[in-house]
Design an enzyme around this catalytic site. Sequence first.
Site, PDB file in Angstrom:
ATOM      1  N   ARG A 122       0.852  -1.194   0.000  1.00 37.80           N
ATOM      2  CA  ARG A 122       0.000   0.000   0.000  1.00 37.80           C
ATOM      3  C   ARG A 122       0.886   1.242   0.000  1.00 37.80           C
ATOM      4  O   ARG A 122       1.636   1.465   0.947  1.00 37.80           O
ATOM      5  CB  ARG A 122      -0.887  -0.017   1.249  1.00 37.80           C
ATOM      6  CG  ARG A 122      -1.701   1.234   1.466  1.00 37.80           C
ATOM      7  CD  ARG A 122      -2.610   1.083   2.696  1.00 37.80           C
ATOM      8  NE  ARG A 122      -3.421   2.265   2.885  1.00 37.80           N
ATOM      9  CZ  ARG A 122      -3.212   3.196   3.819  1.00 37.80           C
ATOM     10  NH1 ARG A 122      -2.222   3.072   4.671  1.00 37.80           N
ATOM     11  NH2 ARG A 122      -4.006   4.236   3.896  1.00 37.80           N
ATOM     12  N   HIS A 150      -2.923  10.897   0.741  1.00 36.14           N
ATOM     13  CA  HIS A 150      -2.385  10.698   2.090  1.00 36.14           C
ATOM     14  C   HIS A 150      -1.793  12.044   2.525  1.00 36.14           C
ATOM     15  O   HIS A 150      -0.600  12.167   2.768  1.00 36.14           O
ATOM     16  CB  HIS A 150      -1.368   9.556   2.108  1.00 36.14           C
ATOM     17  CG  HIS A 150      -1.124   8.958   3.475  1.00 36.14           C
ATOM     18  ND1 HIS A 150      -1.246   7.606   3.729  1.00 36.14           N
ATOM     19  CD2 HIS A 150      -0.775   9.531   4.646  1.00 36.14           C
ATOM     20  CE1 HIS A 150      -0.963   7.380   5.004  1.00 36.14           C
ATOM     21  NE2 HIS A 150      -0.675   8.524   5.588  1.00 36.14           N
ATOM     22  N   GLU A 202      -7.372   8.384   6.152  1.00 46.62           N
ATOM     23  CA  GLU A 202      -7.633   9.068   7.420  1.00 46.62           C
ATOM     24  C   GLU A 202      -8.123  10.500   7.271  1.00 46.62           C
ATOM     25  O   GLU A 202      -7.472  11.448   7.724  1.00 46.62           O
ATOM     26  CB  GLU A 202      -6.380   9.060   8.302  1.00 46.62           C
ATOM     27  CG  GLU A 202      -5.869   7.683   8.627  1.00 46.62           C
ATOM     28  CD  GLU A 202      -4.839   7.675   9.759  1.00 46.62           C
ATOM     29  OE1 GLU A 202      -4.414   8.756  10.195  1.00 46.62           O
ATOM     30  OE2 GLU A 202      -4.478   6.590  10.216  1.00 46.62           O
ATOM     31  N   ASN A 260      -7.331   1.891   9.962  1.00 47.81           N
ATOM     32  CA  ASN A 260      -6.018   2.088  10.584  1.00 47.81           C
ATOM     33  C   ASN A 260      -6.221   2.105  12.086  1.00 47.81           C
ATOM     34  O   ASN A 260      -7.038   2.878  12.606  1.00 47.81           O
ATOM     35  CB  ASN A 260      -5.393   3.414  10.142  1.00 47.81           C
ATOM     36  CG  ASN A 260      -5.069   3.442   8.657  1.00 47.81           C
ATOM     37  OD1 ASN A 260      -5.183   2.427   7.964  1.00 47.81           O
ATOM     38  ND2 ASN A 260      -4.656   4.591   8.167  1.00 47.81           N
ATOM     39  N   TYR A 299      -4.178   2.011  15.929  1.00 50.87           N
ATOM     40  CA  TYR A 299      -2.963   2.039  16.748  1.00 50.87           C
ATOM     41  C   TYR A 299      -3.250   1.838  18.228  1.00 50.87           C
ATOM     42  O   TYR A 299      -2.577   1.085  18.900  1.00 50.87           O
ATOM     43  CB  TYR A 299      -2.185   3.349  16.527  1.00 50.87           C
ATOM     44  CG  TYR A 299      -1.623   3.428  15.130  1.00 50.87           C
ATOM     45  CD1 TYR A 299      -0.397   2.862  14.836  1.00 50.87           C
ATOM     46  CD2 TYR A 299      -2.338   4.018  14.083  1.00 50.87           C
ATOM     47  CE1 TYR A 299       0.128   2.879  13.546  1.00 50.87           C
ATOM     48  CE2 TYR A 299      -1.825   4.043  12.792  1.00 50.87           C
ATOM     49  CZ  TYR A 299      -0.598   3.477  12.532  1.00 50.87           C
ATOM     50  OH  TYR A 299      -0.088   3.492  11.264  1.00 50.87           O
ATOM     51  N   GLU A 315      -3.528  -0.086   8.199  1.00 53.56           N
ATOM     52  CA  GLU A 315      -2.342   0.290   8.972  1.00 53.56           C
ATOM     53  C   GLU A 315      -2.470  -0.269  10.376  1.00 53.56           C
ATOM     54  O   GLU A 315      -3.524  -0.171  11.000  1.00 53.56           O
ATOM     55  CB  GLU A 315      -2.180   1.821   9.127  1.00 53.56           C
ATOM     56  CG  GLU A 315      -1.721   2.537   7.905  1.00 53.56           C
ATOM     57  CD  GLU A 315      -1.581   4.048   8.115  1.00 53.56           C
ATOM     58  OE1 GLU A 315      -1.344   4.493   9.249  1.00 53.56           O
ATOM     59  OE2 GLU A 315      -1.718   4.778   7.111  1.00 53.56           O
TER      60      GLU A 315
HETATM   61  C1  PNW Z   1      -1.394   7.585  10.730  1.00 55.09           C
HETATM   62  N1  PNW Z   1      -3.492  10.854  15.942  1.00 55.09           N
HETATM   63  O1  PNW Z   1      -1.292   8.851  11.299  1.00 55.09           O
HETATM   64  C2  PNW Z   1      -1.016   7.827   9.299  1.00 55.09           C
HETATM   65  O2  PNW Z   1      -1.875   7.293   8.334  1.00 55.09           O
HETATM   66  C3  PNW Z   1       0.408   7.507   8.987  1.00 55.09           C
HETATM   67  O3  PNW Z   1       0.843   8.296   7.919  1.00 55.09           O
HETATM   68  C4  PNW Z   1       1.246   7.701  10.236  1.00 55.09           C
HETATM   69  O4  PNW Z   1       2.612   7.621   9.998  1.00 55.09           O
HETATM   70  C5  PNW Z   1       0.792   6.652  11.232  1.00 55.09           C
HETATM   71  O5  PNW Z   1      -0.602   6.714  11.452  1.00 55.09           O
HETATM   72  C6  PNW Z   1       1.501   6.737  12.578  1.00 55.09           C
HETATM   73  O6  PNW Z   1       1.243   7.961  13.193  1.00 55.09           O
HETATM   74  C7  PNW Z   1      -1.843   9.252  12.478  1.00 55.09           C
HETATM   75  O7  PNW Z   1      -2.880  11.790  16.514  1.00 55.09           O
HETATM   76  C8  PNW Z   1      -1.313  10.398  13.047  1.00 55.09           C
HETATM   77  O8  PNW Z   1      -4.598  10.426  16.350  1.00 55.09           O
HETATM   78  C9  PNW Z   1      -1.851  10.927  14.176  1.00 55.09           C
HETATM   79  C10 PNW Z   1      -2.949  10.308  14.761  1.00 55.09           C
HETATM   80  C11 PNW Z   1      -3.503   9.168  14.193  1.00 55.09           C
HETATM   81  C12 PNW Z   1      -2.936   8.640  13.064  1.00 55.09           C
END
Ligand code: PNW
Length: 462
Positions: A83, A127, A172, A301, A303, A367
């Site tokens: 991707r 992106h 996002e 995505n 995290y 992601e």
């Molecule tokens: C995503 N938050 O970014 C992006 O899609 C990627 O480009 C990035 O490198 C990756 O996650 C890791 O950060 C985010 O603050 C950035 O909630 C910030 C947030 C969430 C996702």
Amino acid sequence: DARPETTTELRFPPGFRWGTATAAYQIEGAAAEDGRTPSIWDTFSREPGRVRNGDTGDIAADHYHRMREDVALMKQLGVTDYRFSVSWPRVQPTGRGPGVQKGLDFYRRLTDALLDAGIRPVATLYHWDLPQELEDAGGWPQRETAQRFGDYAGIMADALGDRVRTWTTLNEPWCAAFLGYGSGVHAPGRTSASASLRAAHHFNLAHGWAAQLLHTALPSTSEISLTLNLHAVRPLTESAADRDAARRIDAVGNRIFLDPVFHGRLPEDLVRDTAAVTDWSFVRDGDLEVTSTPIDSLGINYYSPTVVAAGSSDSPSPWAGAEEHVRFLPAPGPRTAMDWPVDADGLYELLTRLRDDLPGVPLVITENGAAYDDYADPSGEVHDPERVAYLQAHLAAVHRAIGDGADVRGYFLWSLLDNFEWAYGYSKRFGIVHVDFATQRRTFKDSARWYADVIARGGLTG
Ligand code: PNW
């Protein structure tokens, strides 16, 4: 079944897609080559104080010049899919008019190299790198930008439609709208609650127009998708006040996109929660039919989870006023180098919720990954045990969700390479391949070897 209890083998369904993910501004560099003009991230990263250490994407991981080496790394890993995102200002520098040959050629070479290596290209059109000229004309709070995005999607369908089967319109839009125009920690760094809500709607519209166009321009076997960073929101307690806090963040974080895209409606509670900011009159008749153009899958995505309670939060906040009466709490447990909590249950909760809320919509994890400070031993090997543990736990959560009926078709690890981590610059490393930014030397981390093994076996052994 008769499998012995002692083996903990977690097999994924046949045909499961194993990928890695990157984004153009984070890896390509070559910021002023072959006709590319500045995007909002070039401008933003040059403004003092915006990005840690004054880092920019001027060189990044130099992928523009090292693309073949990076494809070879992926071939070694054995990924089935890759991707990447297309840099809009590289292929259509002003955001208007015809495409630029040299820029388009880079993505033709990239996708050819991938196909030669037996890797399916998955193209994301946006992106976060809006051509600066379109920001100067008002950016995403301006409806016109969504139309320009539709034109750009058409250029890319013509250029890559014969070789790319899977397309993602936006990555996002929550971050792009609310961090870019609300809290201002991302480009273009604006801080206006109403602008962020207008931007969110125009992202939905841009997605819908692009999806219509891609459906028409591409072969019928193409897959058209949208990637959201959905928030796995949990109330601190089951009290009515805490649950209402979670409802608010679910509305402005998730349903603001899910409802227009999958149900053709605006969340009524969100409209109420933001009444002090806007009357939503920027939503025109017919818009919600456009935003709900049918698509083939949803990219997610993930995290970490978000824990909320009744209370109040700090300003400036990205939540456009909808977070009034909401307090954000740190989730318990270990943290990554981003200070994000490690909590794989949040991914399971999100996937089973989508199983219930979006029946019939295939899901793809576009992601998932973690930043950690890795450590090189004297022989030069790069060890990242916490990342392996993070990935292992999250893949196990995906496996459990599939077992419980979530239709998850693939997993893309963020990220292939250490790269420009937005406001954190190069200080945070998400790669499974270490990049020495002084020499651009690439080295597999332990997590890369671990992932290659998972892919080869089609699952985990715990
Ligand atoms: C995503 N938050 O970014 C992006 O899609 C990627 O480009 C990035 O490198 C990756 O996650 C890791 O950060 C985010 O603050 C950035 O909630 C910030 C947030 C969430 C996702």
